[in-house]
Scaffold this motif. Structure first.
Motif, mmCIF file in Angstrom:
data_model
loop_
_atom_site.group_PDB
_atom_site.id
_atom_site.type_symbol
_atom_site.label_atom_id
_atom_site.label_comp_id
_atom_site.label_asym_id
_atom_site.label_seq_id
_atom_site.Cartn_x
_atom_site.Cartn_y
_atom_site.Cartn_z
ATOM 1 N N MET A 1 0.800 -1.223 0.000
ATOM 2 C CA MET A 1 0.000 0.000 0.000
ATOM 3 C C MET A 1 0.831 1.270 0.000
ATOM 4 N N ALA A 2 2.156 1.166 0.027
ATOM 5 C CA ALA A 2 2.996 2.369 0.075
ATOM 6 C C ALA A 2 4.264 2.130 -0.722
ATOM 7 N N ALA A 3 4.814 3.213 -1.274
ATOM 8 C CA ALA A 3 6.030 3.123 -2.074
ATOM 9 C C ALA A 3 6.922 4.322 -1.792
ATOM 10 N N PRO A 4 8.241 4.123 -1.788
ATOM 11 C CA PRO A 4 9.149 5.268 -1.659
ATOM 12 C C PRO A 4 9.017 6.208 -2.849
ATOM 13 N N ILE A 5 9.072 7.494 -2.588
ATOM 14 C CA ILE A 5 8.943 8.503 -3.648
ATOM 15 C C ILE A 5 10.298 8.685 -4.339
ATOM 16 N N SER A 6 10.277 8.627 -5.681
ATOM 17 C CA SER A 6 11.495 8.844 -6.457
ATOM 18 C C SER A 6 11.716 10.330 -6.727
ATOM 19 N N TYR A 7 10.613 11.048 -6.944
ATOM 20 C CA TYR A 7 10.734 12.457 -7.341
ATOM 21 C C TYR A 7 9.449 13.192 -6.970
ATOM 22 N N PHE A 8 9.611 14.374 -6.384
ATOM 23 C CA PHE A 8 8.435 15.177 -6.003
ATOM 24 C C PHE A 8 8.679 16.612 -6.457
ATOM 25 N N LYS B 1 8.255 8.685 17.027
ATOM 26 C CA LYS B 1 9.643 8.864 17.428
ATOM 27 C C LYS B 1 10.491 7.677 16.992
ATOM 28 N N HIS B 2 9.960 6.478 17.139
ATOM 29 C CA HIS B 2 10.728 5.280 16.812
ATOM 30 C C HIS B 2 11.115 5.251 15.337
ATOM 31 N N TYR B 3 10.160 5.533 14.458
ATOM 32 C CA TYR B 3 10.413 5.446 13.025
ATOM 33 C C TYR B 3 10.798 6.795 12.401
ATOM 34 N N GLY B 4 10.745 7.851 13.190
ATOM 35 C CA GLY B 4 11.106 9.159 12.665
ATOM 36 C C GLY B 4 10.077 9.722 11.697
ATOM 37 N N LEU B 5 8.816 9.472 11.974
ATOM 38 C CA LEU B 5 7.748 9.996 11.113
ATOM 39 C C LEU B 5 7.544 11.477 11.430
ATOM 40 N N LYS B 6 7.902 12.337 10.483
ATOM 41 C CA LYS B 6 7.873 13.771 10.729
ATOM 42 C C LYS B 6 6.593 14.436 10.236
ATOM 43 N N HIS B 7 6.183 14.096 9.030
ATOM 44 C CA HIS B 7 5.044 14.801 8.439
ATOM 45 C C HIS B 7 4.111 13.817 7.734
ATOM 46 N N VAL B 8 2.821 14.151 7.754
ATOM 47 C CA VAL B 8 1.791 13.431 6.983
ATOM 48 C C VAL B 8 0.891 14.476 6.342
ATOM 49 N N ARG B 9 0.727 14.392 5.043
ATOM 50 C CA ARG B 9 -0.160 15.312 4.331
ATOM 51 C C ARG B 9 -1.026 14.513 3.356
ATOM 52 N N GLY B 10 -2.295 14.844 3.327
ATOM 53 C CA GLY B 10 -3.199 14.199 2.390
ATOM 54 C C GLY B 10 -3.268 14.964 1.082
ATOM 55 N N CYS B 11 -3.650 14.293 0.038
ATOM 56 C CA CYS B 11 -3.799 14.933 -1.267
ATOM 57 C C CYS B 11 -4.805 14.158 -2.096
ATOM 58 N N GLN B 12 -5.245 14.775 -3.173
ATOM 59 C CA GLN B 12 -6.247 14.174 -4.059
ATOM 60 C C GLN B 12 -5.680 14.092 -5.469
ATOM 61 N N VAL B 13 -5.865 12.947 -6.102
ATOM 62 C CA VAL B 13 -5.334 12.742 -7.444
ATOM 63 C C VAL B 13 -6.111 13.607 -8.433
ATOM 64 N N GLN C 1 9.060 19.672 0.534
ATOM 65 C CA GLN C 1 10.258 19.186 -0.139
ATOM 66 C C GLN C 1 10.885 18.007 0.596
ATOM 67 N N THR C 2 10.174 17.473 1.578
ATOM 68 C CA THR C 2 10.750 16.392 2.403
ATOM 69 C C THR C 2 10.058 15.052 2.239
ATOM 70 N N PHE C 3 8.970 14.986 1.490
ATOM 71 C CA PHE C 3 8.209 13.738 1.409
ATOM 72 C C PHE C 3 9.041 12.624 0.767
ATOM 73 N N ASN C 4 8.963 11.422 1.341
ATOM 74 C CA ASN C 4 9.672 10.282 0.748
ATOM 75 C C ASN C 4 8.851 8.998 0.683
ATOM 76 N N ILE C 5 7.557 9.073 1.035
ATOM 77 C CA ILE C 5 6.663 7.907 0.908
ATOM 78 C C ILE C 5 5.323 8.381 0.383
ATOM 79 N N VAL C 6 4.766 7.644 -0.567
ATOM 80 C CA VAL C 6 3.382 7.869 -0.999
ATOM 81 C C VAL C 6 2.577 6.641 -0.599
#
Length: 1485
Positions: A527-534, A603-615, A673-678
């Protein structure tokens, strides 16, 4: 050979574990301790409980010392342990001992406190609390008074808190007359004796004169009381005031960490909020709270400002402050508009200005002369009030009738700070909730997901309140209703999103890189993939009048190379408007280790930000928007062969504005400019944003619930007021069409009513029937204006002498007109012989108003709903009906039955996903219907051409719908009129009819001749008229299709179809929420709404479908609301325990209406299960019987082949030393039950039971996965077994059924969530012919809630009994020949002994076991299975028998085709080898 333990046990995914947890959310458990069997047997309470549990049904002997011992030794010494309370509750301490022995004059305080604690425990456990009091209500008033006295007198703060919790539970149960009569006296107008002065009362009375009249009445009543009654009345009217004074004293005495004081104050705040949030309790109470300055006192307290321990209190205070100033007139109950609130606020400020001008000219002249807008803010008011000294502040407050002394000490004046705060609260402008909600991002961020205390609440234990709204019986206004639902729905969505994020991040395995510390991912997630480019694409300028960007878009690219084709297809299924989440993870050194919960997940996984978006769109290889269906095939191929996927997404403008302001303030990095997972989510779980948008839209629109429904909807007034019998617009005469099969059916459907033929000839009455009902006396009274008796008009007096008696039905009939000579012209008709209760439901649904239909399992809810819809369609052809269900499956079942009735397919429309699963060749989706209409147009125009040719009329009459219409008007109609003239002129001559009929050539292709030799004048004329109706319908359809010639786009055509053509529109409640804005903008209109599965739908998801249209002239056009469901089965699924239990989010609107006492038709005859099987759950309903088919149909007459009983509870002991296990939390399994269930399934398949007629159910997802694993191990190698129709959980199988059900209850330590009787009813009611339940007897037989069902189950043996020598289907042994439920007969006892001997022999070896099986089969004896191992051996023996038989058949076949006799020995030798090899294979399995 016994079945071996599966080598590879089912391993749970996090999602499965979550689902197991959430299955328990609808259950009585609350995440805290529930007693296990060991607890119930070994705890010290068990010995004490023998005093009441061993008394049978009678009342045990009273021992006051016993109550003292239980209270002091078990409760007080253990600090009122939840475990101890739960044990006492399970042992029925309240029902069997405390309440039967309660005596107001003798029972000590500990007795009263014990009852209070037991009631609280029942509420915590989510089981009925008031049953014992209702059975013996005489002492309840005295008991309640003692509780009220203890609330004031008790000094132990923990006990004081428990007493407040009891009062909260009481005020949450106002639907109970016994509770309501006691509670409402505490919040009556008499409480205004505690106001600061009589002058304050006079101000209120001046504004509402009727209150003064009521006050005087109460004073006269008080004066008439004797001294004791007056003393009690004074106590009751001052009780709330005294409670608030005590609360303030405790609040002001709190130091840093005084837990009991803090806990008490939090609970008392919850109590105040509950009183404010219900109109009956807030009517006079709100004035009292304002007078006692509770909000100001709390706001200025040290505790509220404490950021460590006072957070929850501050949140509760915010809710209380909101409700004290809510937009409602507490005395009239009318909602106040924004303009009215502005007027009230302006009036207050004007009054302040007048006082300032007259009494404080020097100090407040600026305030008196300012415009209102300049002095409405807190800052400006404070600036003016600072000019007053202490004495002047007191004088101002006195002039405003504001209390100036402390409520706890009337001799002490309030401080200057307090006086200022009270004045500011009184006159500052209230902040708009709408503005606040509009500024909220609809997507949750990391703080909302991981820091919100309510969302973090994994398992709510009811020890502390929560800052959550509650959904109870009543709501203040529609705005209040929507606001509570909005907040709860948003929090529940956040909780589910957080679980998905945690699961995906764990699977991706983020860790810090070895070189530069950058985050790398060692795992993968579906259900999730690392982001290559944003890349940010556009930040558009704000719209006029706004301060946020109007649009923000970005491109996100990720790699799909490592995914399988199936998972890539799932990513490719993402379309426009789907929701994605962008995550920033900065892994720490310890992130690679498994999370143990000691530190936060973030804290354990270093989750800093979560943002929702619509395709917005999918971006193709050429960098342009791309569509998998419409784009160039080569481009599609290139896209799919590539390794990357790119989505253009729209980000939330509100969130972007907040982020930019925060970055500017703190100087931090840009979040975007920091997102790395979609991350994506399952489509069916990802609809939260449109639902929240819909609720937000509704809150800002002029909501118009139908006037006749408004009060009932909010929970006020007479609960009968929306019933058709109370409305003026009753349908006095109903054409029931095909509802009744014959006259006898009609008579049986209205017991106690006399049938009177309209024409006086009852013998002429045949279906269809038109029934005229007598006007109900109460309806007649409510429908006419009240007049004095002397002024009644003659017309009214005549109306009283009706020709139709109240017990009389006037019935007429008519001949169904012929619609044409073709088979498709013959209308479909109903074949169901409805019961009287079902007919009452159909009648109620056909009438305007609110109709509730309670449908127990198998009672034909769907048939009733379909007949209501068909009757509405035929009786009111111009009305539109909306059909709504919770699931696509239920919607399709309803829709398929509607198609089978006399409903024209062109008027049917099915919206949303799931239409493709309809079991029909036609497409009923919007675009499918458009295609069908266009195809129909071509066919109809061809028929016009054929008609013109048959009439020898030249021209292109079938070229367009318009030319066809001219042809009909200028040729067809004149020919028909000429025919009618000729027939009339000939005196209805048969010859004239047959010779002058103008359309004979066109109908020459009819299956039978129009006019035969034996035709009469009547039949011939009827045939001719039928032919003309056929032609008229043809041209009518063309006229309807004509719009499609003018509308060119599929979109316009589909919308025209929806808004103009469709008369019956079906959709799920989710689709209604998703598409509301679009439907309203299209001008969608409907008159009736029928909602199936209504008890499974959330409150707000039931409400939204009622508002898919704009009001007409300020009036909602909705005429009927028909809710069909069963509140005795499972409620809506709410995953978070806190929201489900504390917020009562699981309560459906259907259940709320039932609780309010809204009239409901409860269907009373089931046609699903054998009668004895239905007895397992019939006790849950008022009077549930059986339909005739239970006794008439063959399948119910014969016993289940191979089983001695049609249902049994099979006790399963520990298998290999284990009962239930949990590889992960909440992922509960039981290997013994899994092996037993699969063995019985194999046995049934070997007997010939069809796999599609068997369903395996369990109560936990962990067990579901384990059963699937065992089934794969045992059966996948052998095509004989196959797979059952379903292996699923009870919760997921609600609404479905099968002939045979194998049910695994799993638990061996604690009952678990099956203790929820609603889940038990669902589990026991899924089977039609056979139900075999596997569980731990000693655990479930002692559960009070399950007692009624298990008493019936345990009348039969708890060892599985087989009937040897039978194969499926059984056509010889009748069900009556089964062993009776109350015991075994002599022959069965003999069989039991023989079975036991056989079991011992079986265990000595497979050969002897085989001989025993053969002997049993040959004698067809009853055979008892002792345990799992023996069942495995028995099935293994059957498998060897079948294998040997197959080998023998193979040998015979080979022998028959082998001609040389010399070679016969070789195949036999080979066969021997094959047999040995086959046996070896089976042994290995």
């Amino acid at each position: 050979m016994p079945p071996k333990q599966v080598a590879k046990r089912a391993q749970p995914s996090d999602k499965d574990a979550t689902e197991d947890q959430t299955q328990g959310q609808n259950a009585p458990q609350t995440g805290s301790h529930r007693p296990t069997v060991k607890d119930m047997q070994t705890d010290s309470i068990a010995a004490l409980a023998e005093a009441w549990t061993n008394s049978g049904s009678g009342t045990s002997e009273y021992d006051a010392q016993l109550i003292e011992r239980v209270y002091n030794d078990e409760l007080v010494k253990n600090d009122y342990s939840v475990a101890k309370l739960a044990l006492l509750e399970v042992s029925q301490y309240l029902e069997k001992y405390l309440w039967p022995h309660y005596d107001p004059s003798q029972s000590p305080t500990v007795h009263v406190l014990s009852i209070v604690l037991m009631v609280n425990e029942k509420f915590r456990s989510r089981v009925g609390a008031w049953g014992a009091f209702e059975e013996s209500p005489d002492n309840f008033p005295a008991f309640f008074e003692q509780v009220l006295q203890l609330c004031l007198q008790e000094t132990d703060l923990k006990l004081k808190r428990y007493l407040v919790v009891f009062m909260i539970n009481c005020f949450q149960s106002l639907e109970n007359p016994l509770i309501r009569s006691e509670c409402m006296r505490l919040v009556s107008l008499s409480t205004w004796h505690s106001l600061v002065s009589a002058a304050k009362r006079e101000v209120e009375f001046k504004e509402y004169p009727q209150l003064l009249k009521f006050w005087r009445h109460l004073e006269k009543k008080f004066d008439a009381f004797d001294e004791k009654q007056q003393e009690r009345a004074v106590f009751e009217r001052t009780w709330l005031s005294e409670m608030m004074k005590g609360f303030v004293q405790i609040l002001e005495s709190i130091e840093q960490d005084e837990e009991e004081k803090i806990a008490y104050c939090e609970r008392f705040m919850e109590f105040l909020i509950d009183l404010e949030a219900q109109l009956p309790t807030r009517r006079y109470f709100n004035t009292l709270v304002e007078d006692h300055q509770i909000v100001a006192i709390c706001k200025l307290s040290k505790f509220a400002s404490n950021k460590e321990v006072g957070v929850l209190f501050s949140q509760l205070l915010e809710i209380l402050a909101f409700y004290t100033g809510f937009e409602i007139n507490g005395h009239t109950g009318l909602a106040l508009t924004k303009e009215e609130m502005t007027d009230i606020h302006a009036a207050r400020l004007s009054k302040l200005q007048r006082i300032a001008f007259s009494d404080f000219k020097d100090e407040l002249m600026d305030l008196a002369m300012s415009n209102l807008r300049a002095i409405e803010s807190r800052a400006s008011l404070l600036k003016h009030f600072e000019n007053l000294n202490q004495e002047q502040l007191i004088q101002l407050c006195q002039l405003l009738n504001i209390r100036t002394t402390k409520i706890t000490d009337p001799t002490s004046d309030l401080s200057r700070t307090m006086l200022l705060e009270v004045l500011l609260l009184q006159f500052e402008k209230r902040h708009s909730q709408i503005d606040r909600i509009n500024s909220l991002p609809l997507y949750p961020d990391e703080n909302a997901l991981f820091e919100d205390a309510a969302v973090k609440e994994e398992m709510y234990n009811a020890e502390r309140p929560l800052a959550l709204p509650k959904l109870n019986l009543q709501f203040l206004t529609l705005h209040d209703y929507l606001l509570r639902n909005f907040n709860l729905f948003r929090l529940e969505s956040n909780y589910e999103i957080r679980q998905d994020i945690e699961d995906a991040v764990r699977r991706l395995g983020p860790r810090a890189g070895a070189i530069d510390g950058a985050t790398v991912f060692s795992g993968w997630s579906r259900m999730a993939a690392p982001i290559s480019y944003f890349k940010m694409v556009e930040v558009a300028k704000p719209n006029l009048g706004e301060d946020k960007p109007s649009l923000i878009t970005a491109d996100v690219t990720f790699n799909v190379r490592k995914y399988t084709d199936a998972i890539q297809a799932e990513w490719e299924a993402i379309r426009e408007h789907d929701i994605l989440f962008l995550l920033t993870v900065e892994a720490q050194e310890e992130s690679y280790e498994q999370w143990d919960g000691k530190v936060s997940f973030r804290k354990h996984y270093g989750l800093k930000h979560v943002r929702g978006c619509q395709v917005v769109s999918v971006i193709g290889p050429n960098g342009k928007p791309f569509d998998y269906k419409k784009s160039d095939p080569k481009l599609i191929q290139d896209h799919r062969t590539g390794n990357t996927r790119t989505f253009r997404i729209a980000l939330d403008s509100n969130q972007y504005k907040i982020d930019q302001m925060a970055a500017k303030k703190s100087g931090g990095a840009d979040v975007y400019q920091t997102f790395n997972i979609v991350l994506r989510r399952q489509p069916q779980e990802n609809n939260f944003k449109p639902v929240l948008e819909t609720i937000r839209d509704l809150m800002q629109s002029d909501l118009m619930v139908p006037e006749w429904l408004h009060d009932v909807f909010l929970g006020y007034g007479n609960p009968n007021s929306a019933h058709y019998s109370q409305l003026k617009r009753q349908v006095k005469e109903i054409d029931f069409r095909d509802t009744f099969l014959d006259l006898d059916h009609l008579k049986a459907s209205f017991p106690g009513m006399k049938i009177k033929a309209k024409d006086g000839d009852e013998s002429s009455l045949t279906a269809p029937f038109v029934v005229k009902f007598p006007e109900a006396p109460e309806a007649a009274a409510s429908g006419s204006k009240k007049k004095k008796g002397a002024e009644k008009t003659k017309k009214e007096k005549a109306g009283q002498n009706q020709e139709q008696a109240q017990d009389e039905l006037i019935v007429s009939t008519y001949k169904t007109p012929s619609m044409g000579p073709y088979p498709e012209d013959v209308p479909n008709t109903n074949k169901v012989r409805f019961t009287p209760t079902q007919v009452e439901a159909i009648k109620a649904g056909t009438n305007p108003g609110l109709t509730l239909v309670v449908g127990p399992p198998g009672t034909g809810k769907t048939d009733v709903a379909v007949q209501i819809i068909a009757n509405l369609y035929n009786n009111f052809p111009n009305q539109h009906t909306l059909l709504v269900t919770h699931s696509n499956q239920a919607l399709n079942q309803l829709f398929e039955k509607i198609i089978a009735l006399d409903v024209d397919e062109r008027h049917l429309l099915r919206l949303g996903h799931g239409e493709e699963e309809l079991n029909t060749e036609l497409s009923f989706s919007k675009y499918g219907r458009v295609t069908s209409f266009l195809e129909k147009r071509v066919n109809l125009l061809a028929e016009v051409d054929r008609l013109a040719q048959s009439l020898e009329i030249g021209g292109e009459h079938g070229s367009t719908c318009e030319t066809a219409g001219y042809f009909y008007s200028y040729h067809v109609v004149p020919l028909w009129k000429e025919f009618e003239r000729k027939v009339a002129a000939s005196g209805d001559s048969l010859v004239s009819i047959t010779t002058s009929f103008p359309f004979g050539g066109f109908f020459s292709n009819s299956p039978v001749p129009l006019f035969s030799d034996c035709s009469t004048v009547e039949t011939a004329l009827d045939a001719a008229q039928g032919c003309f109706r056929h032609l008229s319908k043809l041209f009518e359809q063309l006229e309807e299709v004509s719009a499609f010639e003018l509308l060119r786009t599929s979109y316009d055509r589909a919308n025209y179809l929806l808004t103009k053509e469709a008369k019956i529109i079906a959709m799920t409640c989710t689709h209604a929420a998703l598409k509301r804005r679009e439907l309203v903008n299209l001008g969608f209109k409907y008159d009736n709404i029928v909602m199936e599965e209504a008890a499974q739908i959330l409150e707000v998801e039931t409400f939204i479908p009622m508002l898919l249209q704009d009001p007409e002239d300020g009036v909602n056009r909705l005429k009927r609301v028909i809710l069909i469901g069963d509140h005795n089965q499972l409620p809506p699924v709410v995953k978070n325990t806190a929201f489900q239990q504390y917020g009562n989010m699981e309560q459906s609107m259907f259940t709320r209406f039932v609780r309010l006492g809204v009239p409901a038709v409860e269907l009373d005859a089931q046609g699903r299960a054998r009668s004895e099987m239905a007895d397992l759950y019939k006790w849950r309903y008022k009077s549930l019987g059986d339909l005739p088919n239970i006794n008439e149909r063959e399948e119910y007459k014969f016993a289940n082949p191979g089983f001695l009983h049609d249902f049994q509870f099979i006790n399963v002991n520990n298998y290999k030393g284990q009962g239930e296990t949990a590889p992960r939390p909440h992922f509960i399994q039981n290997l013994g039950e899994a092996e037993y269930v699969v063995a019985v399934y194999q046995y049934m398949r070997l007997l010939g039971y069809p796999a599609e007629k068997i369903t395996i159910l369990t109560t936990y997802n962990g067990q579901k996965d384990l059963i699937r694993d065992v089934l794969n191990q045992r059966c996948s190698w052998n095509p004989i077994f196959g797979r059952p129709a379903a292996i699923t959980t009870v919760d997921k199988y609600q609404g479905q059924q099968n002939d045979y059900v194998l049910l695994s209850l799993v638990r061996t330590k604690a009952v678990g969530h099956v203790r929820d009787v609603r889940r038990l009813v669902v589990a026991l009611s899924r089977a039609r012919l056979g139900l075999y339940i596997f569980g731990r007897q000693r655990l479930f037989e002692n559960c009070h809630e399950l007692e009624s069902a298990f008493k019936r189950l345990l009348k039969r043996p708890t060892k599985l009994w087989l009937k040897t020598g039978e194969m499926y289907p059984n056509i010889s042994r009748l069900i009556d020949s089964e062993v009776k439920a109350d015991g075994q007969d002599e022959e069965a006892e003999a069989g039991k002994k023989a079975g036991k001997k056989g079991a011992k022999k079986d265990k000595k070896g497979a050969k002897k076991g085989k001989a025993e099986v053969e002997e049993s089969a040959s004698t067809s004896k009853d055979y008892e299975i002792q345990d799992i191992d023996q069942m495995g051996e028995y099935v293994f023996g059957m498998m060897k028998e079948q294998q040997q038989y197959a080998i023998q058949q193979q040998q015979a076949y080979l022998q028959s085709i082998t001609e040389p006799m010399e070679t016969e020995s070789a195949p036999n030798a080979d066969a021997e080898g094959q047999q040995d090899e086959g046996s070896m294979e089976v042994d290995q399995e």
